[in-house]
Design an enzyme around this catalytic site. Structure first.
Site, PDB file in Angstrom:
ATOM      1  NE  ARG A 130      -5.599  -7.294   0.227  1.00  0.00           N
ATOM      2  CZ  ARG A 130      -6.474  -6.423   0.676  1.00  0.00           C
ATOM      3  NH1 ARG A 130      -7.615  -6.812   1.142  1.00  0.00           N
ATOM      4  NH2 ARG A 130      -6.228  -5.133   0.687  1.00  0.00           N
TER       5      ARG A 130
ATOM      6  CG  HIS B 200       2.787   1.077  17.971  1.00  0.00           C
ATOM      7  ND1 HIS B 200       1.787   0.141  17.982  1.00  0.00           N
ATOM      8  CD2 HIS B 200       2.562   1.813  16.866  1.00  0.00           C
ATOM      9  CE1 HIS B 200       0.993   0.304  16.945  1.00  0.00           C
ATOM     10  NE2 HIS B 200       1.453   1.332  16.236  1.00  0.00           N
ATOM     11  CB  ILE B 201       7.836   5.446  18.197  1.00  0.00           C
ATOM     12  CG1 ILE B 201       9.119   4.631  17.945  1.00  0.00           C
ATOM     13  CG2 ILE B 201       7.486   5.494  19.679  1.00  0.00           C
ATOM     14  CD1 ILE B 201      10.389   5.271  18.519  1.00  0.00           C
TER      15      ILE B 201
ATOM     16  CD  GLU C  25       1.914  -2.710  19.934  1.00  0.00           C
ATOM     17  OE1 GLU C  25       1.412  -1.579  20.095  1.00  0.00           O
ATOM     18  OE2 GLU C  25       2.322  -3.107  18.836  1.00  0.00           O
TER      19      GLU C  25
ATOM     20  CB  ALA D 253       2.635  -4.100   9.761  1.00  0.00           C
ATOM     21  NE  ARG D 254      -2.719  -1.527  14.622  1.00  0.00           N
ATOM     22  CZ  ARG D 254      -2.354  -0.293  14.327  1.00  0.00           C
ATOM     23  NH1 ARG D 254      -1.095   0.017  14.137  1.00  0.00           N
ATOM     24  NH2 ARG D 254      -3.234   0.673  14.259  1.00  0.00           N
TER      25      ARG D 254
ATOM     26  N   GLY E 157       0.861  -1.189   0.000  1.00  0.00           N
ATOM     27  CA  GLY E 157       0.000   0.000   0.000  1.00  0.00           C
ATOM     28  C   GLY E 157       0.893   1.234   0.000  1.00  0.00           C
ATOM     29  NE  ARG E 158      -2.009   5.809   2.081  1.00  0.00           N
ATOM     30  CZ  ARG E 158      -3.136   5.173   2.395  1.00  0.00           C
ATOM     31  NH1 ARG E 158      -4.067   4.991   1.500  1.00  0.00           N
ATOM     32  NH2 ARG E 158      -3.334   4.738   3.631  1.00  0.00           N
ATOM     33  CB  ILE E 159       3.222   2.514   4.670  1.00  0.00           C
ATOM     34  CG1 ILE E 159       2.337   3.608   5.281  1.00  0.00           C
ATOM     35  CG2 ILE E 159       4.486   2.325   5.506  1.00  0.00           C
ATOM     36  CD1 ILE E 159       1.746   3.276   6.644  1.00  0.00           C
TER      37      ILE E 159
HETATM   38  C1  DGY Z   1      -1.453   3.746  12.884  1.00  0.00           C
HETATM   39  O1  DGY Z   1      -1.682   4.847  12.395  1.00  0.00           O
HETATM   40  O2  DGY Z   1      -2.151   2.753  12.670  1.00  0.00           O
HETATM   41  C2  DGY Z   1      -0.288   3.660  13.795  1.00  0.00           C
HETATM   42  O3  DGY Z   1       0.014   2.372  14.181  1.00  0.00           O
HETATM   43  C3  DGY Z   1      -0.523   4.545  14.999  1.00  0.00           C
HETATM   44  O4  DGY Z   1       0.707   5.022  15.370  1.00  0.00           O
END
Ligand code: DGY
Length: 322
Positions: free
Chosen positions: A177, A285-286, A267, A237-238, A155-157
């Protein structure tokens, strides 16, 4: 009477001033996360909320908040929302895409370089007073220049991360995907690969997918076993996209060489086993945490909330069209 809203965590004064022009604002500027009971109590009489990724917005909460019409996350990720429940109750949900792409891509590169060049390990050693002199073989790292980068989630990131790789003359493989258009592939200098091919060929694998039931443990024991023993895994990512227990096992057994992590399962109570690895760079998570970016994220969420409660048509609406 102005609509009433809740801002669930600390934001910038400029954001509060803007919200105050449109709403009667209740805000949790003490910045302690609200428990679900506190959240549903404070939201019970509100028309809207500005939320963060730790605020769970689900059917149980929505059932206690009959007036609620909009929830606007200060994040691009929105796995804290039960979107189905929001849609069923007519609650508009929004996120903040776009404004954090550059900061997140820059931080991904911070993790790539810090991990490949063992920066945090070397710094801890120096701070502990261990540095007695220069040595030819001191803290030998891995070349980033000319290496193969594998981007999972384009995606964009992911695209912003891939574009930055050109400065390091890297070969860029990506898995997504949906395959990108030929124009976008050229702009990112990236070649499409299957997940297995990417894992087998990349020297550095970096993750940029959202978290959803489809991406839960996308990288687990089987995928880690396909990576090179010399490879580095980068995760901004997450939490949940990687099976953290499997990653710990892969690091313990040398299935991969190192990791740079900004996100974790559970987290902030991430698995303490990560702390023992010198070859793992850990961040709390920064990735999007620059002053400008966080300000822009908060302001975009505020604009979404104003639009949601005035026109019913916020710019970053997540609910599926009916
Ligand atoms: C997001 O934008 O989903 C980031 O994880 C928050 O910092």
């Amino acid at each position: 009477m102005k609509p009433r809203i809740l801002v669930t965590r600390e934001v910038f004064q400029v954001t509060l001033d803007y919200l105050g022009q449109h709403f009667e604002v209740d805000s949790n500027q003490s910045d302690t996360p609200l428990t679900s009971a506190q959240l549903s109590g404070r939201l019970a009489d509100k028309d809207g909320a500005m939320t963060v990724l730790t605020d769970r917005i689900d059917e149980v909460l929505l059932a206690h908040c009959p007036k609620l019409k909009a929830v606007c996350n200060i994040a691009v990720g929105y796995n804290n929302f039960d979107l189905k429940a929001c849609t069923a109750r007519g609650v508009l949900a929004t996120n903040t895409p776009g404004v954090l792409d550059a900061a997140t891509a820059d931080f991904t590169w911070t993790l790539i370089l810090a991990t490949a060049r063992r920066l945090t390990e070397a710094e801890a050693w120096l701070r502990a007073g261990e540095w007695k002199g220069w040595k030819l073989k001191q803290f030998l790292g891995t070349d980033v220049q000319g290496a193969t980068l594998g981007v999972i989630g384009m995606g964009r990131i992911g695209q912003a991360v891939a574009r930055r790789a050109q400065g390091f003359d890297m070969t860029v493989l990506y898995y997504n995907r949906k395959r990108l258009t030929p124009e976008l592939e050229r702009a990112c200098h990236a070649q499409y690969a299957s997940l297995d091919e990417l894992l087998a060929r990349a020297d550095i694998v970096t993750l940029h997918t959202p978290y959803s039931p489809e991406t839960h443990h996308l990288i687990g024991a089987a995928q880690l076993a396909k990576m090179k023993p010399s490879a580095i895994l980068i995760h901004a990512a997450r939490g949940g996209v990687v099976d953290d227990m499997a990653l710990i096992e892969a690091l313990e057994t040398g299935k991969i060489a190192a990791a740079g992590l900004d996100v974790y399962e559970n987290e902030p109570k991430f698995n303490p086993a990560f702390l023992k690895f010198k070859n793992v760079v850990l961040a709390p998570h920064i990735a999007s945490a620059t002053t400008n970016t966080r300000r822009n994220m908060a302001m975009l969420a505020a604009k979404n909330l104003v639009a949601a409660l005035t026109t019913g048509n916020p710019p970053n609406l997540l609910n599926p069209k009916t």
